[in-house]
Motif scaffolding. Sequence first.
Motif, PDB file in Angstrom:
ATOM      1  N   SER A  85      73.262 -15.530 126.361  1.00 35.94           N
ATOM      2  CA  SER A  85      73.696 -14.407 125.524  1.00 35.94           C
ATOM      3  C   SER A  85      73.530 -13.039 126.181  1.00 35.94           C
ATOM      4  O   SER A  85      74.036 -12.046 125.683  1.00 35.94           O
ATOM      5  CB  SER A  85      72.922 -14.430 124.198  1.00 35.94           C
ATOM      6  N   THR A  86      72.838 -12.980 127.314  1.00 31.22           N
ATOM      7  CA  THR A  86      72.636 -11.714 128.012  1.00 31.22           C
ATOM      8  C   THR A  86      73.694 -11.577 129.103  1.00 31.22           C
ATOM      9  O   THR A  86      73.826 -12.441 129.969  1.00 31.22           O
ATOM     10  CB  THR A  86      71.230 -11.670 128.654  1.00 31.22           C
ATOM     11  N   ILE A  87      74.446 -10.481 129.067  1.00 35.64           N
ATOM     12  CA  ILE A  87      75.474 -10.258 130.082  1.00 35.64           C
ATOM     13  C   ILE A  87      74.789  -9.844 131.380  1.00 35.64           C
ATOM     14  O   ILE A  87      74.165  -8.786 131.458  1.00 35.64           O
ATOM     15  CB  ILE A  87      76.488  -9.183 129.637  1.00 35.64           C
ATOM     16  N   ALA A  88      74.910 -10.678 132.388  1.00 36.00           N
ATOM     17  CA  ALA A  88      74.298 -10.390 133.683  1.00 36.00           C
ATOM     18  C   ALA A  88      75.228  -9.552 134.543  1.00 36.00           C
ATOM     19  O   ALA A  88      74.792  -8.646 135.245  1.00 36.00           O
ATOM     20  CB  ALA A  88      73.935 -11.682 134.399  1.00 36.00           C
ATOM     21  N   LEU A  98      77.050 -14.756 131.747  1.00 32.14           N
ATOM     22  CA  LEU A  98      75.977 -14.583 130.774  1.00 32.14           C
ATOM     23  C   LEU A  98      74.814 -15.508 131.121  1.00 32.14           C
ATOM     24  O   LEU A  98      75.029 -16.617 131.628  1.00 32.14           O
ATOM     25  CB  LEU A  98      76.477 -14.913 129.362  1.00 32.14           C
ATOM     26  N   THR A  99      73.606 -15.065 130.842  1.00 35.63           N
ATOM     27  CA  THR A  99      72.425 -15.874 131.129  1.00 35.63           C
ATOM     28  C   THR A  99      71.552 -15.984 129.888  1.00 35.63           C
ATOM     29  O   THR A  99      71.691 -15.210 128.936  1.00 35.63           O
ATOM     30  CB  THR A  99      71.593 -15.266 132.275  1.00 35.63           C
ATOM     31  N   VAL A 109      73.296 -20.528 132.333  1.00 39.35           N
ATOM     32  CA  VAL A 109      74.247 -19.540 132.821  1.00 39.35           C
ATOM     33  C   VAL A 109      75.641 -19.988 132.405  1.00 39.35           C
ATOM     34  O   VAL A 109      75.929 -21.185 132.397  1.00 39.35           O
ATOM     35  CB  VAL A 109      74.133 -19.349 134.358  1.00 39.35           C
ATOM     36  N   ALA A 110      76.471 -19.025 132.028  1.00 38.16           N
ATOM     37  CA  ALA A 110      77.833 -19.355 131.600  1.00 38.16           C
ATOM     38  C   ALA A 110      78.795 -18.314 132.140  1.00 38.16           C
ATOM     39  O   ALA A 110      78.432 -17.158 132.357  1.00 38.16           O
ATOM     40  CB  ALA A 110      77.928 -19.414 130.082  1.00 38.16           C
ATOM     41  N   TYR A 111      80.029 -18.759 132.350  1.00 39.40           N
ATOM     42  CA  TYR A 111      81.097 -17.867 132.805  1.00 39.40           C
ATOM     43  C   TYR A 111      82.159 -17.827 131.725  1.00 39.40           C
ATOM     44  O   TYR A 111      82.546 -18.863 131.186  1.00 39.40           O
ATOM     45  CB  TYR A 111      81.701 -18.395 134.109  1.00 39.40           C
ATOM     46  N   GLU A 112      82.621 -16.627 131.380  1.00 42.58           N
ATOM     47  CA  GLU A 112      83.717 -16.448 130.432  1.00 42.58           C
ATOM     48  C   GLU A 112      84.764 -15.565 131.078  1.00 42.58           C
ATOM     49  O   GLU A 112      84.453 -14.467 131.547  1.00 42.58           O
ATOM     50  CB  GLU A 112      83.242 -15.751 129.142  1.00 42.58           C
ATOM     51  N   ALA A 117      87.490 -17.942 127.710  1.00 42.65           N
ATOM     52  CA  ALA A 117      87.424 -19.346 128.136  1.00 42.65           C
ATOM     53  C   ALA A 117      86.446 -19.477 129.296  1.00 42.65           C
ATOM     54  O   ALA A 117      86.284 -18.554 130.089  1.00 42.65           O
ATOM     55  CB  ALA A 117      88.804 -19.832 128.567  1.00 42.65           C
ATOM     56  N   GLY A 118      85.811 -20.614 129.382  1.00 45.51           N
ATOM     57  CA  GLY A 118      84.880 -20.825 130.486  1.00 45.51           C
ATOM     58  C   GLY A 118      84.000 -22.021 130.267  1.00 45.51           C
ATOM     59  O   GLY A 118      84.357 -22.954 129.563  1.00 45.51           O
ATOM     60  N   GLY A 119      82.819 -21.976 130.872  1.00 42.85           N
ATOM     61  CA  GLY A 119      81.881 -23.080 130.775  1.00 42.85           C
ATOM     62  C   GLY A 119      80.527 -22.642 131.268  1.00 42.85           C
ATOM     63  O   GLY A 119      80.361 -21.519 131.735  1.00 42.85           O
TER      64      GLY A 119
END
Length: 198
Positions: A85-88, A98-99, A109-112, A117-119
Amino acid sequence: MIDVEPLIRTELESLMPLPEGSRRDWADVLARSGHRQRRSRRRLLLVLAAVICTLAAGGAAIAAGLGAFSRTGVTIAQAKACVPSTIALTTAFGARVLTGHTEAGVSCVAYEDANGAGGGTAGRLGESSPSGILAGNTQGVIFGLVPAGYDTLTLGSVQIPIVNQAFVVDPKLVTGPGVLSGPAGQTTINLSELAAGP
């Protein structure tokens, strides 16, 4: 019109009589040969094999839920508890990395992309892979989270800045091992599997 079959049968029987019981039906022959028993045994074995496969699949699903097959060192429940939820960092095209972290020591960690869209991926930072990073491949990019103390990822002659422990890389840049560097020192990472695709 003359039906020749009875005539032929009569003539053949007169030449060579059939043994006793030869006129029984084919079902009786199969029953005496055990054919039906074989078929029922075959059906029983197929049903038994299907039950065993179902139980094995169910057991594997339960074991996976408990973390028995976890590559990242965490259970599925622990991974789901980590919410990135934290934008890195935000890219020039509006994509975000986001982390997140949990009290149990799980990082995610996620990529949008700009459309949302992302994962993502989760694990124990420093333990989840040989290089100690968490990385994934989605939407045509490699993204990742590195342990604290690194500020640059070098791939060949290209240097990618690490912002808030996160990075985004075009898979085409991955032609061999990369190097993380910063105040924590240097370490080699391999993103080749991720560059090959999800």
